[in-house]
Design an enzyme around this catalytic site. Structure first.
Site, short mmCIF file in Angstrom:
data_model
loop_
_atom_site.label_atom_id
_atom_site.label_comp_id
_atom_site.label_asym_id
_atom_site.label_seq_id
_atom_site.Cartn_x
_atom_site.Cartn_y
_atom_site.Cartn_z
N GLY A 75 -13.14 -5.27 -9.35
CA GLY A 75 -13.17 -3.97 -8.69
C GLY A 75 -12.72 -2.86 -9.63
O GLY A 75 -11.62 -2.89 -10.16
N ASP A 86 -5.25 2.68 -9.41
CA ASP A 86 -4.21 2.97 -8.42
C ASP A 86 -4.54 2.31 -7.08
O ASP A 86 -4.78 2.96 -6.07
CB ASP A 86 -4.01 4.48 -8.22
CG ASP A 86 -2.63 4.77 -7.62
OD1 ASP A 86 -2.23 5.92 -7.64
OD2 ASP A 86 -1.97 3.83 -7.14
N ARG A 134 -2.78 2.75 -3.20
CA ARG A 134 -3.23 3.53 -2.05
C ARG A 134 -4.29 2.78 -1.23
O ARG A 134 -4.58 3.18 -0.12
CB ARG A 134 -3.84 4.87 -2.50
CG ARG A 134 -2.88 5.80 -3.21
CD ARG A 134 -3.40 7.23 -3.16
NE ARG A 134 -4.77 7.36 -3.62
CZ ARG A 134 -5.13 7.56 -4.88
NH1 ARG A 134 -4.22 7.62 -5.83
NH2 ARG A 134 -6.40 7.70 -5.20
#
Length: 329
Positions: free
Chosen positions: A224, A228, A231
């Protein structure tokens, strides 16, 4: 360099138009911690720019010094000695260039061979609508590193970039020499680009219950492309479940305990796969790639298989790594 204190505005992002990815619309809202991280990124970028300027100036001075030394070496010698010295330098340059061209051709041969019979690895770029511009920039640097490491590997994988659209496509195209990369770049999703291979997809996600024990050349492993993850916890697993494709997680927890909740960058996951292709040894692969500051001593207990964005302190100037050129000195 002055810091920018103003937080980024909340931005409403459109839902991606793709193959069954039904992720809800979500605004990008930066927490105080994320804003601090962004300020840290800005300071790091400023420091890096200053460092590059100093290196450029030092390189100019070194060039002047070498030219002066060369002129001094030619002064006060006979024409015959001068001709021999010039010919020796010319031969050295020719030898260096031939070696560089040979290494470049070997790299191309390895990558073309990997296209035919190597391990297929996909970086899924369909999460760009969930990232800030700085996070997209960070991801593009990670992609550069993936390609640079793959080119140096004795057993390279065949790299795919899928869902390459919008801002991330624009940034990727600005990479020096990108048009010459030996990869597959698709605007389509992996489902569309590899529509006959769905049963061979394995999405690598920390939330999977399946531990990846071995790499199978018949499988297509998906990483993927999301910076970050804090989140967006569970987002890759949700996507894989909606698309009804297999999932797996790296067996990191079987060999070491991470020092915190930090996990790995896209390029580190990719490099771990490359190391395993070379060594067939997970432990050696993890210890070769995962930074010391992120792990405790080897420990069969613990759960450390998550994959997220790493701090930029380890970043290097990747442009030179991707398109290396021989020195003229």
């Amino acid at each position: 360099m002055p810091e920018v204190e103003a937080p980024l505005p909340t931005t409403e992002m459109e839902e991606p138009q793709n193959d069954g990815n039904t992720l809800d619309k979500a605004p990008v809202v930066l927490s105080k911690n994320a804003q601090k991280k962004m300020l840290k990124q800005q300071r790091w970028e400023a420091k890096k720019a200053e460092k590059k300027a100093l290196e450029k100036e030092q390189k100019r001075r070194d060039g002047e010094r070498k030219r002066k030394e060369w002129e001094e070496s030619l002064a006060g010698i006979t024409e015959e000695e001068r001709a021999k010295l010039v010919e020796s330098r010319r031969s050295l340059r020719k030898e260096r260039m031939e070696k560089w061209l040979q290494e470049k051709e070997c790299k191309r041969e390895r990558l073309f061979r990997a296209r035919e019979q190597g391990q297929n690895v996909v970086i899924d770029l369909q999460f760009s609508h969930l990232m800030t511009p700085n996070e997209i920039h960070s991801l593009v640097k990670q992609i550069m590193y993936c390609y640079a490491v793959n080119g140096k590997c004795t057993s390279p994988a065949h790299l795919w970039l899928t869902g390459c659209n919008g801002e991330i496509e624009d940034q990727v195209k600005r990479i020096p020499g990108f048009d010459k990369w030996i990869i597959e770049k698709e605007n389509k999703s992996y489902i569309e680009a590899l529509q006959d291979c769905k049963e061979d997809f394995v999405y690598l996600t920390a939330d999977s219950d399946t531990v990846l024990e071995e790499l199978d050349l018949k499988k297509i492993y998906i990483i993927g492309g999301l910076v970050d993850r804090n989140r967006w916890k569970g987002i890759t697993m949700k996507k894989a479940q909606e698309q009804e494709i297999q999932t797996a997680k790296l067996p990191i927890g079987n060999f070491m305990k991470m020092s915190s909740s930090q996990v790995l960058t896209v390029n580190q996951v990719f490099e771990i796969l490359l190391k395993f292709l070379e060594t067939r040894d997970w432990k050696a692969s993890f210890f070769a790639v995962i930074p010391q500051r992120k792990r405790f001593l080897a420990d069969s207990e613990g759960n450390a298989e998550e994959i997220i964005e790493e701090e930029n302190e380890q970043e290097e100037d990747l442009t030179a790594s991707v398109e290396e050129v021989p020195s003229n000195s």
